[in-house]
Design a protein around this motif. Structure first.
Motif, PDB file in Angstrom:
ATOM      1  N   LEU A 369       7.708  11.745  10.334  1.00 13.19           N
ATOM      2  CA  LEU A 369       8.595  10.828  11.130  1.00 13.19           C
ATOM      3  C   LEU A 369      10.038  10.898  10.535  1.00 13.19           C
ATOM      4  O   LEU A 369      10.891  10.039  10.867  1.00 13.19           O
ATOM      5  N   THR A 370      10.379  11.720   9.650  1.00  9.73           N
ATOM      6  CA  THR A 370      11.597  11.457   8.983  1.00  9.73           C
ATOM      7  C   THR A 370      12.702  12.522   9.549  1.00  9.73           C
ATOM      8  O   THR A 370      13.518  13.058   8.616  1.00  9.73           O
ATOM      9  N   VAL A 371      12.773  12.417  10.776  1.00 11.80           N
ATOM     10  CA  VAL A 371      13.968  13.096  11.449  1.00 11.80           C
ATOM     11  C   VAL A 371      14.607  12.245  12.379  1.00 11.80           C
ATOM     12  O   VAL A 371      14.062  11.098  12.675  1.00 11.80           O
ATOM     13  N   ASP A 372      15.833  12.652  12.874  1.00  8.63           N
ATOM     14  CA  ASP A 372      16.596  11.786  13.678  1.00  8.63           C
ATOM     15  C   ASP A 372      15.604  11.409  15.004  1.00  8.63           C
ATOM     16  O   ASP A 372      14.885  12.392  15.633  1.00  8.63           O
ATOM     17  N   THR A 373      15.659  10.118  15.373  1.00 11.73           N
ATOM     18  CA  THR A 373      15.019   9.802  16.469  1.00 11.73           C
ATOM     19  C   THR A 373      15.169  10.440  17.890  1.00 11.73           C
ATOM     20  O   THR A 373      14.134  10.876  18.352  1.00 11.73           O
ATOM     21  N   ALA A 374      16.418  10.744  18.155  1.00 12.59           N
ATOM     22  CA  ALA A 374      16.516  11.653  19.322  1.00 12.59           C
ATOM     23  C   ALA A 374      15.991  13.154  18.967  1.00 12.59           C
ATOM     24  O   ALA A 374      15.527  13.937  19.880  1.00 12.59           O
ATOM     25  N   ARG A 375      15.923  13.553  17.754  1.00 13.88           N
ATOM     26  CA  ARG A 375      15.494  15.112  17.607  1.00 13.88           C
ATOM     27  C   ARG A 375      13.761  15.071  17.668  1.00 13.88           C
ATOM     28  O   ARG A 375      13.400  15.802  18.137  1.00 13.88           O
ATOM     29  N   LEU A 376      13.219  13.887  17.244  1.00 16.28           N
ATOM     30  CA  LEU A 376      11.814  13.657  17.365  1.00 16.28           C
ATOM     31  C   LEU A 376      11.649  13.764  18.708  1.00 16.28           C
ATOM     32  O   LEU A 376      10.534  14.185  19.255  1.00 16.28           O
ATOM     33  N   LYS A 377      12.206  12.914  19.726  1.00 11.26           N
ATOM     34  CA  LYS A 377      11.836  13.140  21.078  1.00 11.26           C
ATOM     35  C   LYS A 377      12.103  14.576  21.557  1.00 11.26           C
ATOM     36  O   LYS A 377      11.292  14.801  22.690  1.00 11.26           O
ATOM     37  N   GLU A 378      12.996  15.095  21.345  1.00 15.81           N
ATOM     38  CA  GLU A 378      13.319  16.547  21.512  1.00 15.81           C
ATOM     39  C   GLU A 378      12.033  17.338  21.113  1.00 15.81           C
ATOM     40  O   GLU A 378      11.694  18.002  21.922  1.00 15.81           O
ATOM     41  N   ALA A 379      11.617  17.235  19.831  1.00 16.25           N
ATOM     42  CA  ALA A 379      10.531  18.041  19.383  1.00 16.25           C
ATOM     43  C   ALA A 379       9.205  17.908  20.338  1.00 16.25           C
ATOM     44  O   ALA A 379       8.480  18.554  20.791  1.00 16.25           O
ATOM     45  N   VAL A 380       9.155  16.553  20.722  1.00 11.18           N
ATOM     46  CA  VAL A 380       7.715  15.992  21.473  1.00 11.18           C
ATOM     47  C   VAL A 380       8.066  16.916  23.142  1.00 11.18           C
ATOM     48  O   VAL A 380       7.142  17.424  23.598  1.00 11.18           O
ATOM     49  N   GLU A 381       9.187  17.065  23.437  1.00 13.61           N
ATOM     50  CA  GLU A 381       9.622  17.575  24.871  1.00 13.61           C
ATOM     51  C   GLU A 381       9.344  19.134  24.800  1.00 13.61           C
ATOM     52  O   GLU A 381       8.839  19.708  25.638  1.00 13.61           O
ATOM     53  N   ARG A 382       9.665  19.629  23.545  1.00  9.56           N
ATOM     54  CA  ARG A 382       9.643  21.004  23.473  1.00  9.56           C
ATOM     55  C   ARG A 382       8.056  21.385  23.589  1.00  9.56           C
ATOM     56  O   ARG A 382       7.735  22.363  24.154  1.00  9.56           O
ATOM     57  N   ILE A 383       7.242  20.464  22.784  1.00  9.12           N
ATOM     58  CA  ILE A 383       5.978  20.803  22.735  1.00  9.12           C
ATOM     59  C   ILE A 383       5.484  20.890  24.081  1.00  9.12           C
ATOM     60  O   ILE A 383       4.480  21.450  24.397  1.00  9.12           O
ATOM     61  N   ARG A 384       5.722  19.669  24.903  1.00  8.32           N
ATOM     62  CA  ARG A 384       5.241  19.360  26.206  1.00  8.32           C
ATOM     63  C   ARG A 384       5.446  20.514  27.155  1.00  8.32           C
ATOM     64  O   ARG A 384       4.868  20.988  27.784  1.00  8.32           O
ATOM     65  N   LYS A 385       6.771  20.988  27.325  1.00  5.49           N
ATOM     66  CA  LYS A 385       7.441  22.063  27.843  1.00  5.49           C
ATOM     67  C   LYS A 385       6.810  23.508  27.499  1.00  5.49           C
ATOM     68  O   LYS A 385       6.358  24.196  28.435  1.00  5.49           O
ATOM     69  N   ASN A 386       6.633  23.686  26.306  1.00  5.90           N
ATOM     70  CA  ASN A 386       6.248  25.038  25.989  1.00  5.90           C
ATOM     71  C   ASN A 386       4.976  25.155  25.562  1.00  5.90           C
ATOM     72  O   ASN A 386       4.177  26.519  25.645  1.00  5.90           O
ATOM     73  N   LEU A 387       4.152  24.076  25.487  1.00  7.55           N
ATOM     74  CA  LEU A 387       2.447  24.535  25.231  1.00  7.55           C
ATOM     75  C   LEU A 387       1.834  23.509  26.196  1.00  7.55           C
ATOM     76  O   LEU A 387       0.755  24.166  26.557  1.00  7.55           O
ATOM     77  N   GLY A 388       2.330  22.684  27.044  1.00 10.37           N
ATOM     78  CA  GLY A 388       1.455  21.759  28.064  1.00 10.37           C
ATOM     79  C   GLY A 388       0.459  21.331  27.535  1.00 10.37           C
ATOM     80  O   GLY A 388       0.120  21.017  26.280  1.00 10.37           O
ATOM     81  N   PRO A 389      -0.442  20.627  28.457  1.00 14.08           N
ATOM     82  CA  PRO A 389      -1.800  19.931  27.903  1.00 14.08           C
ATOM     83  C   PRO A 389      -2.556  20.762  27.108  1.00 14.08           C
ATOM     84  O   PRO A 389      -2.654  22.103  27.303  1.00 14.08           O
ATOM     85  N   VAL A 390      -3.211  20.242  26.178  1.00 11.86           N
ATOM     86  CA  VAL A 390      -4.025  20.847  25.359  1.00 11.86           C
ATOM     87  C   VAL A 390      -5.557  20.372  25.533  1.00 11.86           C
ATOM     88  O   VAL A 390      -5.794  19.412  26.235  1.00 11.86           O
ATOM     89  N   ARG A 391      -6.562  21.137  25.096  1.00  8.94           N
ATOM     90  CA  ARG A 391      -7.927  20.729  25.193  1.00  8.94           C
ATOM     91  C   ARG A 391      -8.542  20.569  23.829  1.00  8.94           C
ATOM     92  O   ARG A 391      -8.204  21.565  22.990  1.00  8.94           O
ATOM     93  N   PHE A 392      -9.604  19.940  23.652  1.00  8.04           N
ATOM     94  CA  PHE A 392     -10.079  19.783  22.380  1.00  8.04           C
ATOM     95  C   PHE A 392     -11.704  20.179  22.625  1.00  8.04           C
ATOM     96  O   PHE A 392     -12.229  19.902  23.607  1.00  8.04           O
TER      97      PHE A 392
END
Length: 392
Positions: A369-392
Motif C-alpha cells: 500500500l506504499t504508493v500514491d493513492t491515485a496510482r493505487l486506484k490506477e493500478a486497480v483499474e488497470r487490473i480490472r481493464k486488462n484482466l477482468g473478472p477472475v475465478r478461483f
C-alpha cells in the motif's frame, strides 16, 4: 580472472527485492509506465520535527566522531521509555536494549551470535527472507514452519517434530506479519514462551509493523508476555511508523544475555549509527502519536481501495488489521510466478510472488500500500481493464 566464492555465499539465494528492482528498471528502460506494488517502502515523507532534529544535531561537532557500537545511552533510554508507555514493558536501557543500523542488520547478525554450522533454526514460511538468509550465512539449516490460512498464518508449534524442536537453537516469528498481514495474540506469544522453555530455544520476534494497524487494533509486544524476556528478544525500528526506512535506525530489546552478545558482535563489525540520526529517532519516539495515526489513516484508505477493488473482481479477501500489505491467492490456472508475470505484462503493475517468501507462499501474491493513492486506484483499474473478472 574468476574468483571462487565462499560456500556461504553460494548457498545464499538472490535477495527477492533486488530481483524486483531489476525487473522494474528493465521495464522502465523499455518505456513501460510501471506502478510498483512490490516493495514495502513508505512513500510519505519523514515528519518535519524529526528532520529538524537531524539538521540541528548534524551541526553539532560532538556528533561527528565515532558513536558507540551499541548506541547512545540516551537513545536506549528513549526506547525503554517508549516500551513502558506503549506496552507496559519495563526494560533496563543499559543491558536490555541495543541500537541497530536498522532492524534488518540485527536480524541477520543474531544468527552469527548463536548458530554454528549444522545447527537448526526455526523459520516461518512464508516469511521475511532475511531470517533464513542470516542463518544460512552462519552455516545453519533452516527448518521451515508452514504458515497456513486456516491457522491465521500462525505456526503450529505442536506439529514441529520433537527431534527437530530438540535440535533447534533459535526461532524467528513476526507479527504483525510480513507478507501475510496476519496478527498474533498474547496467548499465542505465551505458547511460544512455553515452547522455548521446553526446548531451550531462543526466540527472535520481528515487530517492525507493530505501529501500522487499523480499525482500533493495537498489536501487542512479544515482551509483554510473562517470561518472554527470559527466552527471547524483539526487533523493531522507526522505519515504518515514521517513514524512515532510509535512515537505518532500530533496536533489539529483551534478554540481557542475548543483547550483550549482539552488541559484542556489532562492536567487531560496525561503529554504530551516526548520533544525529539517533537523536532524530528519539524525536520521533518522544513526539506526538498523531504523526503515526495520520499515516495509518492513509494506509487504511488505500487498504480499502485495494481490497474492495480486488473483491469486485472475484477475490474474497478480508481487510488486514495491520501492516501495509495485502496477501491474496492467485486465480485458478495460475502459479504465483505466472500471475505475477501476467499482471506486469498486461497491466504494467508489479506485484510480488508469494514464493519469494518461501515454498508455502505458492499460490499467493503480495501487494503493498506504499504508493500514491491515485496510482493505487490506477493500478486497480488497470487490473480490472486488462484482466477482468477472475475465478478461483
Amino acid at each position: 580472472m574468476r574468483f571462487e566464492q565462499a560456500q556461504r555465499i553460494k548457498n545464499l539465494p538472490p535477495y527477492l527485492f533486488a530481483r524486483i528492482e531489476r525487473l522494474i528498471e528493465e521495464k522502465k528502460a523499455a518505456g513501460v509506465d510501471i506502478i510498483s506494488l512490490g516493495i514495502g517502502d513508505p512513500d510519505q515523507p519523514t515528519p518535519d520535527h524529526i528532520i529538524e532534529e537531524l539538521i540541528k544535531e548534524a551541526r553539532n561537532p560532538a556528533n561527528h566522531q565515532y558513536p558507540s557500537s551499541v548506541g547512545m545511552l540516551s537513545y536506549r533510554q528513549t526506547v525503554a521509555s517508549w516500551y513502558a508507555g506503549r506496552f507496559g514493558v519495563q526494560l533496563d536501557p543499559k543491558t536490555e536494549v541495543v541500537t541497530l543500523i536498522g532492524s534488518k542488520e540485527g536480524i541477520a547478525h543474531i544468527s552469527w551470535c548463536y548458530l554454528n554450522p549444522g545447527d537448526t533454526v526455526l523459520v516461518p514460511d512464508p516469511g521475511y527472507p532475511v531470517y533464513a538468509g542470516g542463518a544460512i550465512l552462519a552455516g545453519a539449516e533452516p527448518y521451515y514452519m508452514p504458515l497456513k490460512a486456516d491457522r491465521g498464518y500462525l505456526p503450529d508449534l505442536a506439529a514441529i517434530p520433537t527431534e527437530v524442536a530438540r535440535r533447534a537453537k533459535m526461532m524467528f516469528i513476526n507479527y504483525p506479519n510480513n507478507p501475510t498481514g496476519a496478527v498474533a495474540s498474547e496467548s499465542f506469544f505465551a505458547e511460544v514462551v512455553a515452547f522455548a522453555r521446553e526446548f531451550n530455544v531462543l526466540v527472535c520476534h520481528d515487530a517492525a509493523y507493530s505501529e501500522v494497524a487499523f480499525d482500533g487494533y493495537r498489536p501487542p509486544s512479544f515482551l509483554q508476555v510473562p517470561g518472554a524476556k527470559e527466552v527471547g528478544i524483539e526487533f523493531s525500528s522507526v522505519s515504518k511508523p515514521f517513514n524512515m526506512t532510509g535512515w537505518r535506525i532500530g533496536w533489539a530489546a529483551g534478554c540481557a544475555e542475548v543483547i550483550e552478545a549482539l552488541g559484542r558482535l556489532k562492536s567487531n563489525l560496525d561503529s554504530g549509527q551516526f548520533q544525529a540520526i539517533q537523536y532524530a529517532a528519539m524525536a520521533g519516539l518522544n513526539g506526538p502519536r498523531e504523526v503515526i495515526d495520520r499515516v495509518n489513516a492513509l494506509y487504511r484508505e488505500r487498504r480499502d481501495i485495494l481490497v474492495d477493488g480486488l473483491n469486485s473482481l472475484g477475490w474474497k479477501l478480508e481487510k488486514p488489521k495491520a501492516t501495509f500489505y495485502v496477501w491474496a491467492p492467485v486465480p485458478a490456472g495460475h502459479t504465483s510466478e505466472s500471475f505475477t508475470e501476467l499482471v506486469l505484462e498486461k497491466a504494467g503493475v508489479v506485484i510480488t510472488p508469494g514464493t519469494g517468501y518461501g515454498a508455502n507462499g505458492a499460490g499467493y501474491f503480495r501487494m503493498s500500500l506504499t504508493v500514491d493513492t491515485a496510482r493505487l486506484k490506477e493500478a486497480v483499474e488497470r487490473i480490472r481493464k486488462n484482466l477482468g473478472p477472475v475465478r478461483f
